[in-house]
Design a protein around this motif. Structure first.
Motif, PDB file in Angstrom:
ATOM      1  N   VAL A 144     -24.300  13.791 -36.795  1.00  0.00           N
ATOM      2  CA  VAL A 144     -23.660  12.479 -36.688  1.00  0.00           C
ATOM      3  C   VAL A 144     -23.680  12.006 -35.240  1.00  0.00           C
ATOM      4  O   VAL A 144     -23.627  12.804 -34.305  1.00  0.00           O
ATOM      5  N   VAL A 145     -23.763  10.693 -35.086  1.00  0.00           N
ATOM      6  CA  VAL A 145     -23.801  10.060 -33.764  1.00  0.00           C
ATOM      7  C   VAL A 145     -22.766   8.936 -33.768  1.00  0.00           C
ATOM      8  O   VAL A 145     -22.698   8.172 -34.741  1.00  0.00           O
ATOM      9  N   PRO A 146     -21.960   8.825 -32.695  1.00  0.00           N
ATOM     10  CA  PRO A 146     -21.039   7.691 -32.625  1.00  0.00           C
ATOM     11  C   PRO A 146     -21.844   6.387 -32.660  1.00  0.00           C
ATOM     12  O   PRO A 146     -22.826   6.258 -31.924  1.00  0.00           O
ATOM     13  N   LEU A 147     -21.447   5.450 -33.495  1.00  0.00           N
ATOM     14  CA  LEU A 147     -22.215   4.203 -33.631  1.00  0.00           C
ATOM     15  C   LEU A 147     -22.367   3.487 -32.288  1.00  0.00           C
ATOM     16  O   LEU A 147     -23.379   2.855 -32.021  1.00  0.00           O
ATOM     17  N   GLU A 148     -21.356   3.603 -31.435  1.00  0.00           N
ATOM     18  CA  GLU A 148     -21.402   2.947 -30.118  1.00  0.00           C
ATOM     19  C   GLU A 148     -22.559   3.413 -29.254  1.00  0.00           C
ATOM     20  O   GLU A 148     -22.996   2.690 -28.357  1.00  0.00           O
ATOM     21  N   TYR A 149     -23.063   4.614 -29.533  1.00  0.00           N
ATOM     22  CA  TYR A 149     -24.191   5.118 -28.746  1.00  0.00           C
ATOM     23  C   TYR A 149     -25.378   4.163 -28.827  1.00  0.00           C
ATOM     24  O   TYR A 149     -26.168   4.057 -27.890  1.00  0.00           O
ATOM     25  N   PHE A 150     -25.493   3.429 -29.938  1.00  0.00           N
ATOM     26  CA  PHE A 150     -26.656   2.561 -30.153  1.00  0.00           C
ATOM     27  C   PHE A 150     -26.518   1.183 -29.501  1.00  0.00           C
ATOM     28  O   PHE A 150     -27.392   0.328 -29.665  1.00  0.00           O
ATOM     29  N   VAL A 151     -25.414   0.969 -28.775  1.00  0.00           N
ATOM     30  CA  VAL A 151     -25.338  -0.193 -27.889  1.00  0.00           C
ATOM     31  C   VAL A 151     -25.089   0.247 -26.439  1.00  0.00           C
ATOM     32  O   VAL A 151     -25.276  -0.524 -25.504  1.00  0.00           O
ATOM     33  N   LYS A 152     -24.647   1.498 -26.262  1.00  0.00           N
ATOM     34  CA  LYS A 152     -24.312   1.977 -24.924  1.00  0.00           C
ATOM     35  C   LYS A 152     -24.785   3.424 -24.762  1.00  0.00           C
ATOM     36  O   LYS A 152     -23.984   4.345 -24.637  1.00  0.00           O
ATOM     37  N   PRO A 153     -26.110   3.611 -24.778  1.00  0.00           N
ATOM     38  CA  PRO A 153     -26.647   4.973 -24.715  1.00  0.00           C
ATOM     39  C   PRO A 153     -26.651   5.520 -23.285  1.00  0.00           C
ATOM     40  O   PRO A 153     -26.698   4.735 -22.336  1.00  0.00           O
ATOM     41  N   SER A 154     -26.636   6.840 -23.142  1.00  0.00           N
ATOM     42  CA  SER A 154     -26.773   7.404 -21.802  1.00  0.00           C
ATOM     43  C   SER A 154     -28.212   7.852 -21.541  1.00  0.00           C
ATOM     44  O   SER A 154     -28.582   8.094 -20.397  1.00  0.00           O
ATOM     45  N   ASN A 155     -29.013   7.946 -22.585  1.00  0.00           N
ATOM     46  CA  ASN A 155     -30.409   8.347 -22.401  1.00  0.00           C
ATOM     47  C   ASN A 155     -31.275   7.482 -23.312  1.00  0.00           C
ATOM     48  O   ASN A 155     -31.326   7.697 -24.516  1.00  0.00           O
ATOM     49  N   TYR A 156     -31.930   6.506 -22.702  1.00  0.00           N
ATOM     50  CA  TYR A 156     -32.619   5.473 -23.479  1.00  0.00           C
ATOM     51  C   TYR A 156     -33.915   5.072 -22.806  1.00  0.00           C
ATOM     52  O   TYR A 156     -33.991   4.991 -21.592  1.00  0.00           O
ATOM     53  N   LYS A 157     -34.938   4.828 -23.604  1.00  0.00           N
ATOM     54  CA  LYS A 157     -36.142   4.152 -23.094  1.00  0.00           C
ATOM     55  C   LYS A 157     -36.782   3.307 -24.190  1.00  0.00           C
ATOM     56  O   LYS A 157     -36.402   3.412 -25.355  1.00  0.00           O
ATOM     57  N   THR A 158     -37.735   2.459 -23.774  1.00  0.00           N
ATOM     58  CA  THR A 158     -38.471   1.691 -24.779  1.00  0.00           C
ATOM     59  C   THR A 158     -39.899   2.200 -24.826  1.00  0.00           C
ATOM     60  O   THR A 158     -40.431   2.682 -23.826  1.00  0.00           O
ATOM     61  N   LEU A 159     -40.492   2.093 -25.995  1.00  0.00           N
ATOM     62  CA  LEU A 159     -41.887   2.479 -26.198  1.00  0.00           C
ATOM     63  C   LEU A 159     -42.602   1.304 -26.855  1.00  0.00           C
ATOM     64  O   LEU A 159     -42.034   0.642 -27.718  1.00  0.00           O
ATOM     65  N   PRO A 160     -43.847   1.057 -26.449  1.00  0.00           N
ATOM     66  CA  PRO A 160     -44.580  -0.038 -27.092  1.00  0.00           C
ATOM     67  C   PRO A 160     -45.062   0.374 -28.472  1.00  0.00           C
ATOM     68  O   PRO A 160     -45.283   1.556 -28.733  1.00  0.00           O
ATOM     69  N   TYR A 161     -45.189  -0.580 -29.374  1.00  0.00           N
ATOM     70  CA  TYR A 161     -45.831  -0.275 -30.648  1.00  0.00           C
ATOM     71  C   TYR A 161     -46.691  -1.439 -31.079  1.00  0.00           C
ATOM     72  O   TYR A 161     -46.484  -2.577 -30.658  1.00  0.00           O
ATOM     73  N   LYS A 162     -47.664  -1.129 -31.905  1.00  0.00           N
ATOM     74  CA  LYS A 162     -48.553  -2.144 -32.427  1.00  0.00           C
ATOM     75  C   LYS A 162     -48.880  -1.722 -33.849  1.00  0.00           C
ATOM     76  O   LYS A 162     -49.234  -0.569 -34.104  1.00  0.00           O
ATOM     77  N   THR A 163     -48.713  -2.632 -34.796  1.00  0.00           N
ATOM     78  CA  THR A 163     -48.999  -2.281 -36.184  1.00  0.00           C
ATOM     79  C   THR A 163     -50.478  -2.505 -36.468  1.00  0.00           C
ATOM     80  O   THR A 163     -51.167  -3.192 -35.703  1.00  0.00           O
ATOM     81  N   SER A 164     -50.939  -1.965 -37.582  1.00  0.00           N
ATOM     82  CA  SER A 164     -52.341  -2.148 -37.951  1.00  0.00           C
ATOM     83  C   SER A 164     -52.645  -3.622 -38.229  1.00  0.00           C
ATOM     84  O   SER A 164     -53.787  -4.045 -38.187  1.00  0.00           O
ATOM     85  N   SER A 165     -51.596  -4.412 -38.485  1.00  0.00           N
ATOM     86  CA  SER A 165     -51.812  -5.837 -38.739  1.00  0.00           C
ATOM     87  C   SER A 165     -51.823  -6.648 -37.440  1.00  0.00           C
ATOM     88  O   SER A 165     -51.902  -7.873 -37.469  1.00  0.00           O
ATOM     89  N   GLY A 166     -51.691  -5.955 -36.299  1.00  0.00           N
ATOM     90  CA  GLY A 166     -51.799  -6.663 -35.026  1.00  0.00           C
ATOM     91  C   GLY A 166     -50.474  -7.157 -34.457  1.00  0.00           C
ATOM     92  O   GLY A 166     -50.437  -7.804 -33.413  1.00  0.00           O
ATOM     93  N   TYR A 167     -49.369  -6.820 -35.111  1.00  0.00           N
ATOM     94  CA  TYR A 167     -48.054  -7.233 -34.629  1.00  0.00           C
ATOM     95  C   TYR A 167     -47.608  -6.228 -33.573  1.00  0.00           C
ATOM     96  O   TYR A 167     -47.653  -5.015 -33.801  1.00  0.00           O
TER      97      TYR A 167
END
Ligand SMILES: CCCCCCCCCCCCCC(=O)SCCNC(=O)CCNC(=O)[C@H](O)C(C)(C)COP(=O)(O)OP(=O)(O)OC[C@H]1O[C@@H](n2cnc3c(N)ncnc32)[C@H](O)[C@@H]1OP(=O)(O)O
Ligand SMILES: [Mg+2]
Length: 241
Positions: A144-167
């Motif tokens: 279980v994870v406190p729901l607040e973690y998903f607006v105020k994380p202490s360890n976070y990054k973004t990763l790029p993604y691209k779908t096969s449809s080009g989005y």
């Protein structure tokens, strides 16, 4: 007669979440899209006065997404009458959660997975005493994870993604350290997308990182994002016919 006492802190936390969630219920508005379907259950529980989300780690022997963190859920089967049935059936199979022990609150705007399933998140409250019994064929761990973690994380990054449809776009990646169990979990992609949206809906405040929504028009921007992704897949499917 005994008068009911004041609601407990947990009951108040649940009631305000319930109210917010109902405003975001999409009902069956996305039920007739001509793509295969899957559902996930976003199981909410109150522990120590705070909302928490239950997540699973997929078994290593699964063909798709082995070892990844996801919500209980799976593909729709013919016996399911709607997205809620699928989510509850899968949650029972995967973590031993009895459907009658879930207070289903709403369905949120769907997402689309790698295999182009429309994946509907179903939000429900579960009891704080629920003890998961993971089915080892499909689930290797539950946490279980406190729901607040998903607006105020202490360890976070973004990763790029691209779908096969080009989005293309950015996906969230959270590392959650469970100090009690001395374990870390990596939550990303579609699962992180649903967890963030749920936290935005319930808390109604800005996260500490960038999101691809207009936070002043959360419902309509979530639907627009979904429809853009859906359109890119649908156009591509048509041109492949
Ligand atoms: C803008 C709009 C939003 C878009 C999102 C943008 C953000 C990010 C986009 C990024 C996009 C990238 C997305 C990313 O990935 S991101 C990477 C991170 N990973 C995730 O987020 C996970 C995402 N995936 C899922 O949540 C699930 O895969 C979903 C719910 C979609 C499907 O559910 P699931 O996969 O759980 O289906 P299932 O439970 O029916 O079946 C599972 C398998 O188990 C087999 N099985 C069953 N019973 C048994 C048994 N007893 N013994 C042995 N085996 C058994 C069964 O045959 C099946 O096998 P197979 O047929 O698969 O081989
Ligand atoms: Mg599954």
């Amino acid at each position: 007669a005994v008068l009911p006492g004041p609601p407990s802190a947990a009951a108040r936390v649940k009631e305000s979440a319930r109210r917010r969630l109902r405003e975001f219920d999409v009902g069956d508005r996305f039920s007739r899209l001509p793509l295969p379907k899957a559902s996930v259950l976003l199981p909410l529980t109150v522990r120590a006065g705070k909302l928490h989300l239950l997540l699973t780690v997929r078994a290593m022997q699964l063909r798709r997404s082995p070892g990844e963190v996801c919500f209980p859920g799976g593909k729709r089967e013919a016996i399911d009458k709607d997205e809620i049935d699928t989510a509850l059936r899968e949650a029972k199979e995967e973590v031993g959660l009895q459907p009658e022990k879930v207070e289903v609150v709403c369905r949120l705007v769907p997402g689309i997975d790698k295999m182009n399933h429309v994946v509907t998140p179903v939000v429900g409250f579960i009891e704080d005493t629920f003890q998961a019994t993971p089915n080892p064929d499909e689930v290797s761990d539950v946490f279980v994870v406190p729901l607040e973690y998903f607006v105020k994380p202490s360890n976070y990054k973004t990763l790029p993604y691209k779908t096969s449809s080009g989005y293309s776009g950015w996906m969230h990646c959270f590392i959650y350290d469970d100090h009690e169990r001395k374990m870390s979990f990596k939550i990303w992609g579609l699962t992180a997308h649903f967890a963030v949206f749920l936290a935005l809906v319930i808390f109604g405040k800005h996260p500490t990182f960038k999101v691809e929504y207009d936070l002043d028009n959360l419902i309509s921007s979530a639907e627009t994002n979904f429809m853009n992704l859906y359109a890119s897949i649908y156009e591509r499917k048509k041109s492949n016919l």
